[in-house]
Design an enzyme around this catalytic site. Structure first.
Site, mmCIF file in Angstrom:
data_model
loop_
_atom_site.group_PDB
_atom_site.id
_atom_site.type_symbol
_atom_site.label_atom_id
_atom_site.label_comp_id
_atom_site.label_asym_id
_atom_site.label_seq_id
_atom_site.Cartn_x
_atom_site.Cartn_y
_atom_site.Cartn_z
ATOM 1 N N THR A 971 0.803 -1.228 0.000
ATOM 2 C CA THR A 971 0.000 0.000 0.000
ATOM 3 C C THR A 971 0.833 1.275 0.000
ATOM 4 O O THR A 971 0.395 2.305 -0.504
ATOM 5 C CB THR A 971 -0.948 0.019 1.213
ATOM 6 O OG1 THR A 971 -0.184 -0.167 2.389
ATOM 7 C CG2 THR A 971 -1.980 -1.075 1.104
ATOM 8 N N CYS A 972 2.049 1.215 0.568
ATOM 9 C CA CYS A 972 2.834 2.448 0.608
ATOM 10 C C CYS A 972 3.258 2.886 -0.792
ATOM 11 O O CYS A 972 3.579 4.047 -1.014
ATOM 12 C CB CYS A 972 4.057 2.282 1.495
ATOM 13 S SG CYS A 972 5.158 0.967 0.985
ATOM 14 N N HIS A 973 3.248 1.951 -1.753
ATOM 15 C CA HIS A 973 3.602 2.292 -3.138
ATOM 16 C C HIS A 973 2.420 2.125 -4.087
ATOM 17 O O HIS A 973 2.602 2.209 -5.297
ATOM 18 C CB HIS A 973 4.769 1.409 -3.612
ATOM 19 C CG HIS A 973 6.017 1.575 -2.799
ATOM 20 N ND1 HIS A 973 6.761 2.732 -2.803
ATOM 21 C CD2 HIS A 973 6.633 0.729 -1.917
ATOM 22 C CE1 HIS A 973 7.792 2.595 -1.987
ATOM 23 N NE2 HIS A 973 7.729 1.386 -1.425
#
Length: 1004
Positions: A971-973
């Protein structure tokens, strides 16, 4: 012809033979000399007369001499005298051309030191001090300063040479007057300043304290004062309509109030109401006024030596007419009244036509006729250049120019009205701008003389008109001239003391608008001129930012740019508070986005160089550039009006981090562990640090996604079971409770978590109304904010405000019940009933109680925690609506943009069969399933504030899979690892299963 009355004196003063003196009633005498008396003055020791430019003085009898001296002509060589004023011991003379001479007790005259090369237009003389006003509007003083009568600060000693009164620099003065030991000046727009001795209230300030600096007599503001006169210990002023005010010592009746009491405030002489007084003059203990229309002179005060002209030796506390001879009424008109120590005079001239003559006692101001002469070239260039230098080097001259005289509007000058005729300003400066030679000379004088000498501590708001005039002048200049003058003016605006800047910008105007910086004069500008001011500083700022992005480091730019932007921020506050037609977009400088792009590139290059051990010299050069851009942006973020939302978010995302703040948590005790570690964390370890989260169940995993952490921790915080918040009626929004069910400390920790989310660019579930974000930014919530939280209550209050019937009592009381508690909104008046007249007060107090007072203690803890975790200057970049968007996101789901912005990696490409099937499956999902997919891929349920275009999804081929594997997300990317499924049905089933079970999140 000269009429006089009062103490015994040499018959006719020696102006004519004694037998030529006419004796009227009540001791009034008249004399006609061969040479007409042009001006005269009487003091304690001398009386002086000007005839044909020559001065004759006569020593008056006094304590040491029981008879008058002889009239003697002063030996002044070729000097022709225009005016004379006699004081306590000597006299001051004004020569045609503006030189000043002083006469001592021995009637010897000498030039006054300190006024060389000055053109004086007015003089005044008190007992032991004197004053002079120059053509360019500067006031000079000399003599005794025991009581502060020189206006040169308390510590300044007496002076034998002329000293400038610096505190009045920039005030366009119309008249000066000196009393026994006090002084007064009057501005062109009727503002009265007084200073010096105040033992009897002669300064009109409501007390008896001496003043050592010029002080505005506020009670006379807007009275259209056109004349002032100082006596020994009393003062009189005259308004344009003919009203006389007096104040100070009244022991001899010299105030005319039918009493012998002192007055500490200006008070109307009631007996003169209805009479249009045209002149007023005071001396030691008596006052004279002239009603020109009826040719009547009134006197009051000490008449013990006949100086009242009523035939009696008494003290008189009410105005009574002086009995002049009837011959004076026909052939002559009264030109001037003069009050002496123990004498009174009336100077008559023969009646003339109504031609207006130029006033030699008025300071030089810029007007349309003067500009027309310059433009037409009717004067030589040498003369024009000299005139330009005189006008544009003097702040007082410019501040006294372009006054709005129609309906006497400039007399209404105050913190809300500047009194300028802006149409005339624009037309006049446009003429100057069209002549290159003229405008170049004007710019030179303004830049080299006017701006460097501006007073940062002006004594009154009248001195601030200059800051409204100069932008209109600068606007018509060529780029280089405009840049230089803008830079200089910006510095001078920022040099103003806080009170003056507050007036200039609008802070007090907020009170005027019943809202509470401004900062004020700019609020009175017409929209087109205010827009010009915005354009001026916006264009200059944009040009500098553009240069920064493409040229080498220039610290001169870095110094001046924040000054320009600070002015823009001030004007922005004016426009926003005054609800002007100038929009936020008029202030935005899009070049800032380019500056941020350059900084991002430099940051990436620096990181790459360190990673690959590139040459040290190259790294040092880039780091120097990095520091340069960071310094500039750090100075700009506190002035957010120039940033668009994209630039604000970009700065937040790409700012330099100090390091990492780490939380190590148990999945089964997320909130408990989080609170435990935040309790011991100092703000130095929170602000400016990016957050890293690790879990005890898998300490080997260092790249845990903080978005997932925030998603889950805020679900626990905002759940009803946490008892931290109270929900509204439809359970869509929350607010702080008035009765605490948990420890107060938890709100502090809650605030820290919100601050961390802001710091780390994470969208969280924070179901608060806009009121919360307003309060964090010190913006007062309003009724609309209450309506958002509680529609039923809010609309009821709106109904009360909008109710149109004329009902005296509306029914409700100021006693309300909220959250189970009965509250008096007005404790000073229990049981107060709501009426048509106080309903606005009722609604304001109701809203204030619910959104402020009832939750004050809890909110302050939350706010303290919030700003413990993030820099206030970063938060204050945003408007309340923007701050909510940054923290909470929005619900503007545009799935076509998501599809358009998606990129593909591995073996995938846009036309790959799996990708085609994926988008077909996605289009067939329900709206809630699509939102669940957004949560699955990004870690947040709502759209970021910049919209769906900010979501850059990447789809990557997952090779190590079986057909049972589900899609996974980093999710961070926003990275989707998607297996290549055999068919579309399998793909649909696996995608739905993944988003429903949130596979890819940490709880897996």
């Amino acid at each position: 012809m000269l009429c006089y009355w009062g103490a015994q004196v040499r018959e006719g003063f020696g102006l004519s033979q004694p037998d030529k003196v006419k004796h009227g009633k009540c001791g009034v005498r008249s004399v006609c000399s061969k040479s007409a008396v042009q001006d005269m003055s009487a003091g304690k020791s001398f009386v002086g007369f000007i005839r044909d430019g020559q001065v004759s003085v006569l020593r008056l009898r006094g304590e040491n001499c029981d008879q008058d001296g002889k009239l003697k002509q002063l030996q002044l060589k070729k000097d022709k005298i225009r005016s004379i004023v006699c004081g306590g011991a000597g006299a001051v003379l004004l020569v045609y051309g503006g030189r000043v001479l002083i006469m001592d007790k021995s009637i010897v005259c000498r030039p006054l030191k300190g006024l060389e090369n000055r053109q004086v237009i007015q003089i005044a003389c008190g007992d032991q001090h004197s004053m002079a006003l120059t053509k360019d509007g500067q006031l000079f003083v000399w003599g005794d300063n025991t009581h502060g009568q020189l206006g040169l600060e308390k510590e300044q000693p007496s002076s034998l040479t002329a000293q400038p009164v610096k505190s009045l620099c920039g005030i366009p003065l119309a008249q000066i007057s000196a009393g026994g030991d006090h002084s007064f000046v009057l501005s062109l727009s009727g503002v009265v300043f007084g200073w010096g001795k105040n033992s009897a209230g002669q300064l009109g300030l409501g007390d008896t304290t001496d003043r050592h600096v010029p002080t505005v007599v506020n009670s006379l503001n807007r009275n259209k004062t056109v004349s002032i006169s100082c006596g020994g210990e009393h003062t009189a002023t005259l308004s344009k309509g003919g009203t006389v005010f007096t104040f100070g010592s009244g022991g001899f009746g010299q105030l005319g109030h039918n009493s012998f009491e002192d007055e500490h405030h200006p008070r109307v002489v009631a007996e003169l109401c209805g009479s249009k007084v045209s002149q007023v003059t005071c001396r030691r203990r008596h006052t004279l006024v002239l009603v020109e229309s009826s040719k009547l002179i009134y006197s009051f005060g000490c008449g013990m030596q006949g100086q009242l002209g009523n035939g009696e030796m008494i003290k008189q506390s009410m105005p009574f007419p002086v009995d002049l001879s009837t011959e004076c009424d026909h052939a002559y008109m009264i030109e001037k009244l003069i009050a002496g120590e123990n004498h009174s005079f009336s100077l008559f001239t023969k009646k003339l036509g109504n031609e207006s003559k130029p006033n030699p006692s008025r300071i030089l101001t810029l007007d349309d006729r003067m500009i027309d002469r310059w433009v037409s070239g009717s004067d030589s260039w040498k003369v024009i250049k000299k005139d330009i230098n005189k006008v544009f080097s003097s702040a007082a001259s410019l501040n006294g120019s372009f006054l709005k005289t129609s309906c006497d509007e400039h007399y209404q000058m105050s913190e809300e009205h500047c009194g300028l005729d802006f149409d005339l300003v624009k037309a006049s400066f446009a003429k100057l701008s069209n002549n290159e030679r003229l405008i170049s000379e004007v710019v030179r004088v303004v830049q080299q003389t006017l701006l460097p000498d501006l007073n940062p501590n002006p004594a009154g708001v009248e001195a601030l008109r200059l800051y409204l005039l100069l932008p209109e002048l600068i606007r018509g200049l060529q780029e280089q001239q405009r840049t230089e003058l803008t830079k200089a003016m910006a510095s001078k605006i920022l040099d103003l003391n806080p009170a003056a800047r507050k007036v200039l910008v609008l802070f007090v105007f907020l009170c005027y608008m019943h809202l509470v910086f401004s900062e004020m004069y700019w609020s009175t500008l017409p929209d087109d001129m205010l827009k010009n001011l915005v354009d001026l500083f916006q264009k200059e700022s944009a040009m500098l930012i553009g240069r920064i992005s493409v040229v080498q480091m220039d610290w001169d730019i870095a110094t001046h740019l924040p000054k320009y932007v600070q002015i823009l921020q001030m004007v922005y506050q004016v426009c926003r508070s005054a609800h002007r037609d100038i929009t936020k977009s008029d202030f935005i400088i899009h070049e800032v986005n380019g500056l941020l792009d350059v900084l991002q590139t430099i940051n990436e290059d620096v990181n790459d160089m360190w990673q690959w051990f590139t040459l040290t010299g190259q790294i040092q050069a880039l780091v120097a550039q990095q520091n340069y851009y960071n310094t500039i942006l750090k100075n700009l973020i506190s002035l957010p009006c120039i940033f668009n939302l994209e630039a604000k978010c970009s700065y937040m995302k790409n700012r330099a981090w100090k390091g990492c703040f780490q939380l190590i948590l148990r999945r089964t005790a997320l909130l408990e562990d989080c609170f435990s570690q935040l309790r011991t964390a100092s703000k130095q370890h929170l602000r400016g640090y990016w957050l890293a989260v690790r879990y005890t169940e898998d300490l080997r995993k260092t790249d845990v996604n903080k978005r997932d952490f925030f998603l889950n921790v805020f679900k626990e915080l905002c759940a009803p079971e946490s008892q931290l918040l109270r929900e509204n009626d439809n359970k869509t929004l929350s607010w702080f409770p008035t009765k605490l069910s948990v420890e107060k400390e938890k709100y502090f920790l809650f605030g820290i978590l919100c601050g961390l989310a802001f710091n780390n660019n994470s969208v969280v579930n924070l179901p608060f109304p806009l009121a919360l974000f307003k309060k964090l930014l010190n913006v007062k919530p309003c009724l609309e904010d209450l309506i958002e939280f509680s529609k039923v209550l809010g609309k009821s209050l709106r109904y009360i405000l909008d109710y149109s019937d004329d009902v005296r009592e509306m029914g409700p009381l100021f006693t309300i019940t909220w959250d189970g508690t009965e509250v008096e909104l007005d404790p000073a008046e229990p049981g107060k009933v709501v009426t048509n007249y106080n309903r606005t007060e009722f609604v304001d107090k109701y809203v204030d109680y619910i959104l402020n007072k009832s939750v004050e203690e809890v909110f302050e803890e939350f706010k303290r925690g919030f700003f413990n975790a993030c820099d206030r200057c970063l938060v204050e970049m945003f408007e309340p609506e923007e701050l909510r968007g940054v923290l909470v996101g929005n619900e503007e789901y545009d799935w076509d943009i998501l599809k358009k912005n998606t990129t593909y990696e591995g073996s995938f490409y846009a036309e790959h069969p799996t990708i085609i099937s994926f988008w077909e499956v996605f289009d067939e999902l329900t709206p809630n399933e699509k939102k669940a997919f957004l949560l699955f891929i990004t870690g947040f349920e709502k759209v970021p504030i910049l919209g769906m275009s900010a979501v850059k999804m990447r789809v990557r081929t997952r090779f190590d899979f079986t057909q049972d594997h589900l899609p996974e997300a980093l999710t961070c990317h926003a990275l989707l690892d998607l297996p290549v499924y055999q068919n579309k049905e399998t793909l649909r089933a696996k995608v739905i299963e993944a988003i429903n079970h949130k596979r890819g999140f940490w709880e897996e």
